[in-house]
Design a protein around this motif. Structure first.
Motif, PDB file in Angstrom:
ATOM      1  N   ALA A  80      17.180 -16.316   0.341  1.00 49.35           N
ATOM      2  CA  ALA A  80      15.888 -15.941  -0.240  1.00 49.35           C
ATOM      3  C   ALA A  80      14.793 -16.080   0.816  1.00 49.35           C
ATOM      4  CB  ALA A  80      15.573 -16.843  -1.425  1.00 49.35           C
ATOM      5  N   LEU A  81      13.925 -15.080   0.896  1.00 51.44           N
ATOM      6  CA  LEU A  81      12.726 -15.143   1.733  1.00 51.44           C
ATOM      7  C   LEU A  81      11.539 -15.094   0.781  1.00 51.44           C
ATOM      8  CD1 LEU A  81      13.550 -12.393   4.405  1.00 51.44           C
ATOM      9  CD2 LEU A  81      13.850 -14.862   4.642  1.00 51.44           C
ATOM     10  N   THR A  82      10.735 -16.126   0.772  1.00 51.05           N
ATOM     11  CA  THR A  82       9.599 -16.097  -0.141  1.00 51.05           C
ATOM     12  C   THR A  82       8.444 -16.928   0.364  1.00 51.05           C
ATOM     13  OG1 THR A  82       8.852 -16.554  -2.388  1.00 51.05           O
ATOM     14  CG2 THR A  82      10.634 -17.924  -1.560  1.00 51.05           C
ATOM     15  N   ALA A  83       7.258 -16.423   0.106  1.00 47.54           N
ATOM     16  CA  ALA A  83       6.042 -17.147   0.474  1.00 47.54           C
ATOM     17  C   ALA A  83       5.737 -18.210  -0.570  1.00 47.54           C
ATOM     18  CB  ALA A  83       4.869 -16.178   0.580  1.00 47.54           C
ATOM     19  N   GLU A  91      14.978 -24.104  -6.030  1.00 42.63           N
ATOM     20  CA  GLU A  91      15.914 -24.214  -7.143  1.00 42.63           C
ATOM     21  C   GLU A  91      16.027 -22.890  -7.892  1.00 42.63           C
ATOM     22  OE1 GLU A  91      13.602 -26.447  -6.325  1.00 42.63           O
ATOM     23  OE2 GLU A  91      14.917 -28.103  -5.748  1.00 42.63           O
ATOM     24  N   SER A  92      14.901 -22.194  -8.069  1.00 48.68           N
ATOM     25  CA  SER A  92      14.928 -20.897  -8.757  1.00 48.68           C
ATOM     26  C   SER A  92      15.754 -19.899  -7.962  1.00 48.68           C
ATOM     27  CB  SER A  92      13.514 -20.349  -8.936  1.00 48.68           C
ATOM     28  OG  SER A  92      12.773 -21.196  -9.779  1.00 48.68           O
ATOM     29  N   LEU A  94      18.192 -20.579  -5.859  1.00 44.91           N
ATOM     30  CA  LEU A  94      19.600 -20.961  -5.949  1.00 44.91           C
ATOM     31  C   LEU A  94      20.170 -20.595  -7.318  1.00 44.91           C
ATOM     32  CD1 LEU A  94      19.467 -24.408  -4.124  1.00 44.91           C
ATOM     33  CD2 LEU A  94      20.267 -22.224  -3.201  1.00 44.91           C
ATOM     34  N   ARG A  95      19.371 -20.783  -8.366  1.00 46.52           N
ATOM     35  CA  ARG A  95      19.824 -20.413  -9.707  1.00 46.52           C
ATOM     36  C   ARG A  95      20.055 -18.908  -9.822  1.00 46.52           C
ATOM     37  NH1 ARG A  95      16.891 -24.585 -11.685  1.00 46.52           N
ATOM     38  NH2 ARG A  95      15.001 -23.371 -11.854  1.00 46.52           N
ATOM     39  N   ALA A  96      19.265 -18.129  -9.080  1.00 50.75           N
ATOM     40  CA  ALA A  96      19.417 -16.668  -9.114  1.00 50.75           C
ATOM     41  C   ALA A  96      20.647 -16.226  -8.323  1.00 50.75           C
ATOM     42  CB  ALA A  96      18.159 -15.998  -8.554  1.00 50.75           C
ATOM     43  N   GLY A  97      21.310 -17.172  -7.630  1.00 52.69           N
ATOM     44  CA  GLY A  97      22.524 -16.831  -6.901  1.00 52.69           C
ATOM     45  C   GLY A  97      22.369 -16.830  -5.400  1.00 52.69           C
ATOM     46  N   CYS A  98      21.198 -17.210  -4.909  1.00 55.17           N
ATOM     47  CA  CYS A  98      20.995 -17.246  -3.462  1.00 55.17           C
ATOM     48  C   CYS A  98      21.724 -18.455  -2.878  1.00 55.17           C
ATOM     49  CB  CYS A  98      19.513 -17.321  -3.119  1.00 55.17           C
ATOM     50  SG  CYS A  98      18.609 -15.837  -3.611  1.00 55.17           S
TER      51      CYS A  98
END
Length: 132
Positions: A80-83, A91-92, A94-98
């Motif tokens: 995941a790449l996020t600002a 955690e979100s 990782l929960r999404a499958g990242c």
């Protein structure tokens, strides 16, 4: 040559990351939204996907969840790449499958090292029980 799929809708960010990954000897494909990302994952089977989470059409959260439900591509590591470096975002993701998480703005000097860790060996997607 190892192929990386970079999913990023911001052209400046995308160009900077592509240059950095190309200099490190990686073959980089790009997508501008989550639907393109899923299509390219199926077509190209990249070694790793760098997924911006805030994307048009289909966001990175949704695309990551869909990838985990598709037996053709569910094994491909997604970072995941996020600002949104807020508490709970990791955690979100990782929960999404990242499989991992890199916060923006990207730290150019350590970016390749962070990505290369996922090119060396398989990293199973975190299951909900792995996340405290």
């Amino acid at each position: 040559q190892k192929r990386v799929l970079l999913v990023e809708d911001n052209e400046l960010n995308r160009d900077m990351m592509v240059r950095r990954l190309n200099r490190a000897g990686l073959d980089v494909s790009t997508a501008g939204n989550g639907q393109q990302a899923l299509d390219l994952m199926v077509q190209e089977k990249p070694c790793v996907v760098l997924m911006d989470m805030n994307l048009p059409i289909k966001d990175g959260w949704t695309a990551s969840r869909r990838a985990r439900e598709d037996e053709r591509i569910c094994h491909i590591p997604i970072i995941a790449l996020t600002a949104h470096a807020m508490v709970g975002d990791r955690e979100s993701a990782l929960r999404a499958g990242c499989n991992g998480y890199i916060s923006k703005p990207i730290e150019v000097t350590s970016f390749y090292d962070e990505v290369s860790a996922y090119l060396q060996e398989p990293h199973p997607a975190a299951s909900a029980r792995d996340i405290g």
